[in-house]
Design a protein around this motif. Structure first.
Motif, PDB file in Angstrom:
ATOM      1  N   LYS A  25       0.823  -1.205   0.000  1.00 40.95           N
ATOM      2  CA  LYS A  25       0.000   0.000   0.000  1.00 40.95           C
ATOM      3  C   LYS A  25       0.859   1.259   0.000  1.00 40.95           C
ATOM      4  CE  LYS A  25      -3.988  -2.087   2.340  1.00 40.95           C
ATOM      5  NZ  LYS A  25      -4.844  -2.059   3.557  1.00 40.95           N
ATOM      6  N   VAL A  26       1.930   1.240   0.792  1.00 40.77           N
ATOM      7  CA  VAL A  26       2.838   2.385   0.829  1.00 40.77           C
ATOM      8  C   VAL A  26       3.542   2.535  -0.512  1.00 40.77           C
ATOM      9  CG1 VAL A  26       4.827   3.423   1.990  1.00 40.77           C
ATOM     10  CG2 VAL A  26       3.167   2.103   3.321  1.00 40.77           C
ATOM     11  N   ALA A  27       4.014   1.409  -1.069  1.00 39.90           N
ATOM     12  CA  ALA A  27       4.721   1.452  -2.355  1.00 39.90           C
ATOM     13  C   ALA A  27       3.837   2.026  -3.447  1.00 39.90           C
ATOM     14  CB  ALA A  27       5.199   0.053  -2.736  1.00 39.90           C
ATOM     15  N   ASP A  28       2.584   1.599  -3.499  1.00 35.15           N
ATOM     16  CA  ASP A  28       1.667   2.088  -4.538  1.00 35.15           C
ATOM     17  C   ASP A  28       1.368   3.573  -4.347  1.00 35.15           C
ATOM     18  OD1 ASP A  28       1.626  -0.395  -5.660  1.00 35.15           O
ATOM     19  OD2 ASP A  28      -0.338  -0.975  -4.884  1.00 35.15           O
ATOM     20  N   ALA A  29       1.222   4.004  -3.097  1.00 35.21           N
ATOM     21  CA  ALA A  29       0.948   5.416  -2.836  1.00 35.21           C
ATOM     22  C   ALA A  29       2.142   6.283  -3.229  1.00 35.21           C
ATOM     23  CB  ALA A  29       0.613   5.622  -1.355  1.00 35.21           C
ATOM     24  N   LEU A  30       3.351   5.830  -2.916  1.00 35.42           N
ATOM     25  CA  LEU A  30       4.550   6.590  -3.271  1.00 35.42           C
ATOM     26  C   LEU A  30       4.744   6.632  -4.779  1.00 35.42           C
ATOM     27  CD1 LEU A  30       7.020   5.318  -0.523  1.00 35.42           C
ATOM     28  CD2 LEU A  30       5.958   7.580  -0.653  1.00 35.42           C
ATOM     29  N   SER A  31       4.462   5.520  -5.439  1.00 36.22           N
ATOM     30  CA  SER A  31       4.633   5.456  -6.889  1.00 36.22           C
ATOM     31  C   SER A  31       3.685   6.406  -7.600  1.00 36.22           C
ATOM     32  CB  SER A  31       4.402   4.030  -7.376  1.00 36.22           C
ATOM     33  OG  SER A  31       4.514   3.950  -8.773  1.00 36.22           O
ATOM     34  N   SER A  32       2.454   6.509  -7.101  1.00 31.42           N
ATOM     35  CA  SER A  32       1.476   7.380  -7.756  1.00 31.42           C
ATOM     36  C   SER A  32       1.815   8.847  -7.554  1.00 31.42           C
ATOM     37  CB  SER A  32       0.078   7.094  -7.218  1.00 31.42           C
ATOM     38  OG  SER A  32      -0.046   7.505  -5.862  1.00 31.42           O
ATOM     39  N   GLY A  33       2.388   9.179  -6.395  1.00 29.43           N
ATOM     40  CA  GLY A  33       2.802  10.549  -6.136  1.00 29.43           C
ATOM     41  C   GLY A  33       1.662  11.540  -6.065  1.00 29.43           C
ATOM     42  N   THR A  34       0.450  11.065  -5.832  1.00 34.57           N
ATOM     43  CA  THR A  34      -0.708  11.969  -5.847  1.00 34.57           C
ATOM     44  C   THR A  34      -0.877  12.732  -4.540  1.00 34.57           C
ATOM     45  OG1 THR A  34      -2.091  10.072  -5.180  1.00 34.57           O
ATOM     46  CG2 THR A  34      -1.960  10.590  -7.537  1.00 34.57           C
ATOM     47  N   ARG A  35      -0.281  12.228  -3.455  1.00 40.28           N
ATOM     48  CA  ARG A  35      -0.391  12.908  -2.162  1.00 40.28           C
ATOM     49  C   ARG A  35       0.975  13.047  -1.526  1.00 40.28           C
ATOM     50  NH1 ARG A  35      -4.580  10.150   1.752  1.00 40.28           N
ATOM     51  NH2 ARG A  35      -3.769  11.855   3.023  1.00 40.28           N
ATOM     52  N   THR A  36       1.215  14.189  -0.885  1.00 35.22           N
ATOM     53  CA  THR A  36       2.466  14.383  -0.162  1.00 35.22           C
ATOM     54  C   THR A  36       2.417  13.566   1.119  1.00 35.22           C
ATOM     55  OG1 THR A  36       2.700  16.616  -1.034  1.00 35.22           O
ATOM     56  CG2 THR A  36       3.985  16.064   0.929  1.00 35.22           C
ATOM     57  N   PRO A  37       3.388  12.661   1.350  1.00 34.78           N
ATOM     58  CA  PRO A  37       3.339  11.802   2.536  1.00 34.78           C
ATOM     59  C   PRO A  37       3.432  12.625   3.822  1.00 34.78           C
ATOM     60  CG  PRO A  37       4.990  11.043   0.953  1.00 34.78           C
ATOM     61  CD  PRO A  37       4.567  12.388   0.511  1.00 34.78           C
ATOM     62  N   ASP A  38       2.755  12.148   4.861  1.00 33.14           N
ATOM     63  CA  ASP A  38       2.846  12.781   6.166  1.00 33.14           C
ATOM     64  C   ASP A  38       3.806  12.010   7.076  1.00 33.14           C
ATOM     65  OD1 ASP A  38       1.355  10.516   6.524  1.00 33.14           O
ATOM     66  OD2 ASP A  38      -0.337  11.503   7.530  1.00 33.14           O
ATOM     67  N   TYR A  39       4.717  11.258   6.481  1.00 34.74           N
ATOM     68  CA  TYR A  39       5.721  10.504   7.225  1.00 34.74           C
ATOM     69  C   TYR A  39       7.075  10.685   6.548  1.00 34.74           C
ATOM     70  CZ  TYR A  39       4.331   7.301   3.479  1.00 34.74           C
ATOM     71  OH  TYR A  39       4.017   6.771   2.251  1.00 34.74           O
ATOM     72  N   GLN A  40       8.130  10.526   7.326  1.00 31.95           N
ATOM     73  CA  GLN A  40       9.485  10.749   6.827  1.00 31.95           C
ATOM     74  C   GLN A  40      10.273   9.455   6.635  1.00 31.95           C
ATOM     75  OE1 GLN A  40       8.444  12.177   9.886  1.00 31.95           O
ATOM     76  NE2 GLN A  40       7.644  14.007   8.878  1.00 31.95           N
ATOM     77  N   ILE A  41       9.814   8.362   7.243  1.00 33.59           N
ATOM     78  CA  ILE A  41      10.555   7.101   7.224  1.00 33.59           C
ATOM     79  C   ILE A  41       9.607   5.979   6.813  1.00 33.59           C
ATOM     80  CG2 ILE A  41      12.083   5.560   8.531  1.00 33.59           C
ATOM     81  CD1 ILE A  41      12.264   7.807  10.662  1.00 33.59           C
ATOM     82  N   TRP A  42      10.135   5.058   6.057  1.00 35.83           N
ATOM     83  CA  TRP A  42       9.370   3.872   5.640  1.00 35.83           C
ATOM     84  C   TRP A  42      10.228   2.649   5.901  1.00 35.83           C
ATOM     85  CZ3 TRP A  42       8.916   2.064  -0.077  1.00 35.83           C
ATOM     86  CH2 TRP A  42       8.048   0.955  -0.158  1.00 35.83           C
TER      87      TRP A  42
END
Length: 596
Positions: A105-122
């Motif tokens: 889920k994180v990988a897909d969200a980062l790949s799409s780039g549609t939202r700026t993450p509210d976290y700094q570490i994965w």
């Protein structure tokens, strides 16, 4: 499936005493940031800028981490202890909030780039998700660092199934173990979806590699395994554990919906056994040809948007996770050292026992290309594909490929024939070719209908054999230009009109140039029309592959994205096979997620 220190790997690949060879990736946790930790802190201390008297609550550096659900409790325990002990970064207390979230889920969200993450570490469970998160390079940037733990992928069984397979004395390769489980009346084998589970994907990739070493028709064997696993597939690792039989009654008395064996990480088995009574404990098989490792790479997210204090604090927490105290907490939660070694207590608690080869060196991690091929194979095997293949036959396809004594068309044909071998008899594939004025005023011509590969063809043979012959017969049209836009729209409408429910329907277009037909529809009009007719209820993603240096990836990507597909670029036509499988996997997963 540790990895990195800063700035170099902890060991040279191939060294006799180091961990097994693994996929390499560029490590770039900013050198400037690392230097700033040394230089900036010294200046700040000398200048009296750091206050060590402020309360932690007032001055704390606060970070958020998305962590794979299996390791989140252990990392949260480390973070809580650090907070309790007033761990500091540059004189300021360090507070890390740990949130459990599935890695896919994180990988897909980062790949799409549609939202700026509210976290700094994965902290995903495997570095294979890093490649997925990077996608085509248009998403949120990530910066991989050190691994913090590891856990081997195993086959976990209830005691009755373990006994029927000869546990713990009998040793198997991956291919032998899955074959024995499939052939046994007493073992029902389940797995997590390889598109969502690193454990499932690494296991399936290991089965494929093991089957290939055995010889014979390995592709068919792996496809058969995939089909079986798909029938008893769970969304994730937690869900697959829930499919296990609740007692040790065996297949005859147990529910036919329950599994007796599942592909599982050692750590997941450790946690399961810690929460189970003796009757519910699992026994583990460790294949003799090596087990791939989940490797938990510590990863910074959108590093350039982090403040200096956040960057320093993130690096400090990574260092903490590799220190003895934190490693002890990780081991208490069933994780191995970064290099894959573990104490007897961890293995025994997880269900391992001699002479099972649980201490054998981990298998070399599969390459990114091998994983993409496995995922593509999984998608087309499990769902069945219906693909309209549209190949550029313009004169430029006669151009010789640098370093090869072959034209672009010759290399493209060979790659297409190779890709054809990855599809099953139930998959449906057709073939179009295109060049300006190829068929009267039309820029395209349908050469083969989109039909089942296993169906008999007129005149003898199968559709697969006729399609392979049609691929081989493709030739560049002398003087023909690239009639891309009209062809794309016609092929897309045809695929929509012949849509088959329950299959992965798609149009695959290969072109080595931009549109050169001045009489055709414009690009903007094409994109608008594709967007208008695309139907989420009957998805037909366009998978457009730009072949060679003259092709325009931005052009094909713009066309493809409005259909739920994507644009890809290959410099060498020999890469087409891998890209087709990658494109099928990516689009198939995206459409599946959209329909949920």
């Amino acid at each position: 499936m540790g990895r990195h220190s800063l700035p170099d790997d902890y060991a040279t690949e191939g060294s006799g005493d180091g961990p097994p060879p693994r996929r390499r990736r560029t490590v770039a946790i900013a050198t400037t940031l690392v230097l700033a930790v040394a230089a900036g802190t010294a200046v700040a201390v000398q200048g009296g800028l750091l206050s060590f008297s402020k309360s932690c609550e007032d001055s704390a550096v606060r970070l958020s981490m998305m962590a794979s659900p299996d390791i989140a409790p252990a990392v949260r325990a480390v973070a809580d202890k650090a907070r309790k002990d007033h761990l500091k970064s540059d004189g300021r207390c360090l507070y890390v909030r740990v949130v459990a979230r599935d890695s896919y889920k994180v990988a897909d969200a980062l790949s799409s780039g549609t939202r700026t993450p509210d976290y700094q570490i994965w902290l995903p469970d495997s570095d294979l998700w890093l490649d997925r998160a990077k996608g085509s390079g248009d998403g949120i940037p990530i910066t991989p660092g050190d691994s913090v733990a590891s856990s081997p992928v195993t086959l976990a069984t209830v005691p009755s199934a373990a006994k029927s397979l000869g546990w713990p004395k009998k040793k198997y390769s991956w291919a032998e173990l899955t074959a024995a489980a499939m052939d046994s009346d007493k073992v029902r084998l389940g797995a997590a979806d390889p598109a969502r589970s690193a454990t499932g994907l690494l296991a399936l990739s290991s089965i494929g590699a093991s089957s290939e070493k055995q010889g014979g028709d390995s592709d068919t064997g792996v496809a058969a395994t995939a089909k079986l696993l798909a029938q008893r597939m769970s969304d994730g690792d937690t869900q697959v554990l829930e499919t296990l039989t609740q007692d040790d009654s065996g297949a005859e008395q147990g529910s036919p919906e329950r599994n007796q064996a599942v592909l599982l990480s050692e750590q997941a088995a450790f946690t399961h056994n810690a929460e189970s009574t003796d009757g519910g404990r699992l026994d583990l098989f460790y294949p003799k040809d090596g087990t791939p490792l989940l490797d938990y790479p510590y990863t910074l997210v959108n590093e350039t948007r982090m403040s200096t204090s956040e960057g320093r604090a993130a690096l400090r927490f990574m260092t903490l996770l590799n220190e003895p105290g934190a490693q002890t907490i990780l081991k208490e939660h069933g994780f191995r050292n970064v290099d894959g070694t573990a104490g007897e207590s961890v293995v025994a608690s997880a269900g391992g026992r001699k002479p099972q080869p649980y201490a054998t060196a981990a298998a070399a991690a599969p390459s990114a290309e091998a994983l993409q091929q496995t995922l593509g194979m999984w998608t087309i095997t499990v769902q069945s594909a219906r693909l309209t293949t549209v190949v550029d036959a313009s004169g430029s396809m006669a151009t010789i490929v640098p370093g090869r004594d072959q034209s672009r068309m010759d290399v493209t044909k060979a790659s297409l024939i190779q890709a054809l071998n990855q599809f099953t008899p139930n998959d449906e594939i057709g073939l179009w070719e295109f060049a300006t004025t190829l068929d009267g005023d039309k820029d395209y011509r349908k050469l083969m209908p989109t039909s089942r590969l296993g169906d008999p063809a007129k005149g003898g043979g199968t559709h697969r054999e006729r399609l392979a012959a049609a691929f081989s017969a493709l030739q560049p049209v002398p003087g023909g230009a690239t009639g891309l836009y009209d062809t794309t729209l016609a092929a897309y409408k045809d695929a929509q009109a012949t849509y088959v429910k329950g299959k992965f329907n798609a149009v695959v277009i290969l072109t080595d140039g931009s549109n050169q037909d001045n009489r055709s529809i414009s690009r903007s009009a094409l994109v608008a029309e594709l967007k208008r007719i695309a139907d989420p209820e009957r998805p037909v993603p366009l998978l457009a592959i730009a072949v060679g240096p003259e092709a325009d990836r931005e052009e094909v990507n713009e066309m493809a994205k409005v259909t739920g597909g994507g644009g890809y670029q290959v410099t060498d036509p020999a890469e087409i096979q891998a890209v087709i499988l990658q494109a099928v996997m990516t689009a198939g997963q995206s459409n599946h997620a959209a329909q949920e």
